[in-house]
Design an enzyme around this catalytic site. Structure first.
Site, PDB file in Angstrom:
ATOM      1  N   CYS A 172      -9.939  51.196 -14.960  1.00 56.35           N
ATOM      2  CA  CYS A 172     -10.022  52.003 -15.738  1.00 56.35           C
ATOM      3  C   CYS A 172     -11.524  52.464 -16.586  1.00 56.35           C
ATOM      4  CB  CYS A 172      -9.421  51.146 -16.889  1.00 56.35           C
ATOM      5  SG  CYS A 172      -8.806  52.508 -18.095  1.00 56.35           S
ATOM      6  N   CYS A 175     -12.122  52.441 -20.142  1.00 56.48           N
ATOM      7  CA  CYS A 175     -11.861  51.516 -20.625  1.00 56.48           C
ATOM      8  C   CYS A 175     -13.456  50.738 -21.289  1.00 56.48           C
ATOM      9  CB  CYS A 175     -10.392  50.470 -19.810  1.00 56.48           C
ATOM     10  SG  CYS A 175      -9.337  50.829 -19.450  1.00 56.48           S
ATOM     11  N   ASP A 176     -14.501  51.030 -19.294  1.00 53.10           N
ATOM     12  CA  ASP A 176     -14.872  49.622 -19.211  1.00 53.10           C
ATOM     13  C   ASP A 176     -16.109  51.135 -19.066  1.00 53.10           C
ATOM     14  OD1 ASP A 176     -13.204  47.801 -18.849  1.00 53.10           O
ATOM     15  OD2 ASP A 176     -12.920  47.556 -17.493  1.00 53.10           O
TER      16      ASP A 176
END
Ligand code: NAP
Length: 352
Positions: A172, A175-176
């Site tokens: 992701c 997300c990261d």
């Protein structure tokens, strides 16, 4: 007496549905899922570090808030405070995925949600009341079910990939991708679909360069997305290659990737600090096959626009289990709320 609402799943959709159902005095019963059935208690966010895009959670002294809000017996689940995240002498960091989920769980518990640490392994939706069958416990009868079992990102299944998850391997980018470890470093995205290009494009904001590694010589992505990748100077497409091994060490995590050609026997090692898998997701609907309508990829289908209705009356679907497009924590939470409201209205209509 049958339950009024059974919720299956413990990600943002499940907990948001529980908060709304509990506040509507429906006394929801939520099955959290276990790793035994390959489910992820607390959902995919349990695997995520900083969450910077969930509205209402700006970076700050989040840890103090979490510790004051989450029951002490679940603090073991909370990650350590990341070092070096300070501003004006005070902790300053974004909520961690697992913390956000523990906060949602606490909120659902505070309004009386009953939580069972078991999986639903089968259902019987052929009669009334509906029946859900847990892995360990007795079957449960219920007037409504909210399915919020989510989806899981596909990985290639390499041993080295597993070893470096959260230390440079991620599924992701949104997300990261902004984590300090990826800044100004070469990164790689594996896959050739819309997600791969979206993730690669997103990563160019942080990375020095992004390799897009695709197993064929033509992208699956839509034309507009292909153009985006081809016109982005920071993206280099590596055609006809697959990831054979993630290379790294204990100190730095991922340091390189070993690629193998799909057209000849050659391999190549390429320096990268992060590898993002974008090879699709699999919805957690195996136990619902033949019981609810799904699309060709196994995602539950909403039978009415902007309603969480499924093909069985009284069964609602929320979150990623019915969404292969947005897949965000906040959209899941939103549809969890919708499912609880739909269930509440259905129960009122039926006089339960
Ligand atoms: P996808 O379209 O299924 O693409 C998966 C990609 O991963 C394909 O290129 C596939 O290669 C590759 N792949 C699969 N298994 C692999 C393996 N074992 N090794 C190497 N490569 C592998 O999935 P997606 O990109 O997540 O998209 C899902 C849906 O969401 C699509 O309908 C997409 O259009 C939509 N979406 C839209 C947007 C947007 O419009 N902004 C953004 C994201 C997603 P092959 O091509 O060779 O099969």
């Amino acid at each position: 007496m049958p339950e009024r609402v059974v919720i299956i799943g413990s990600g943002p959709a499940g907990w948001s549905a529980a908060i709304y159902a509990a506040r509507a005095n429906l006394n929801p019963l939520l099955f959290e899922g276990t790793v035994k059935q390959d489910m992820i208690p607390l959902g995919q966010l349990a695997y995520t570090t900083e969450v910077e895009n969930f509205a209402g959670f700006p970076a700050g002294d989040i840890r103090a808030f979490v510790e004051s809000a989450v029951a002490k017996d679940r603090h073991w689940n909370l990650p350590p405070v990341p070092k070096g995240h300070e501003k004006d002498g005070r902790p300053h960091y974004a909520v961690q995925g697992v913390e956000l989920m523990e906060l949602m769980k606490q909120q659902a518990l505070n309004f009386g949600t009953r939580v069972v640490g078991d999986d639903i392994v089968d259902v019987d939706f052929s009669g009334r009341p509906l029946r859900v069958i847990p892995g360990d416990g007795e079957p449960v009868e219920t007037h409504t079910v909210i399915v919020a079992t989510g989806a899981r990102a596909n990985y290639l299944g390499l041993e080295s990939e597993e070893k470096f998850k959260n230390r440079g391997v991620s599924a992701c980018a949104v997300c990261d991708g902004a984590l300090p470890r990826f800044r100004n470093k070469p990164l790689a995205v594996i896959g050739g679909g819309d997600s791969a290009i979206e993730e690669a494009t997103y990563l160019t904001a942080f990375a020095s360069k992004v390799y897009l590694v695709h197993r064929r010589d033509a992208l699956r992505a839509s034309k507009i997305m292909q153009d985006r990748a081809l016109n982005n100077k920071k993206i280099e497409i590596v055609w006809n290659h697959v990831l054979q091994e993630v290379l790294g060490d204990d100190k730095d995590g991922v340091t390189a990737m070993r690629l193998s050609s799909t057209v000849d026997d050659s391999t190549a090692d390429v320096d990268v600090s992060g590898i993002f898998l974008a090879i699709g997701h699999t919805p957690n609907t195996g136990f619902l096959k033949g019981k609810l309508e799904m699309n060709e990829k196994g995602y539950l289908t909403w039978t009415s626009r902007f309603r969480t209705y499924t093909s069985v009356e009284g069964v609602f679907a929320a979150g990623d289990v019915a969404d292969d497009y947005y897949r965000q924590a906040i959209t899941s939470a939103g549809t969890g709320c919708m499912a609880a409201l739909d269930a509440e209205r259905y129960l009122a209509e039926k006089g339960h």
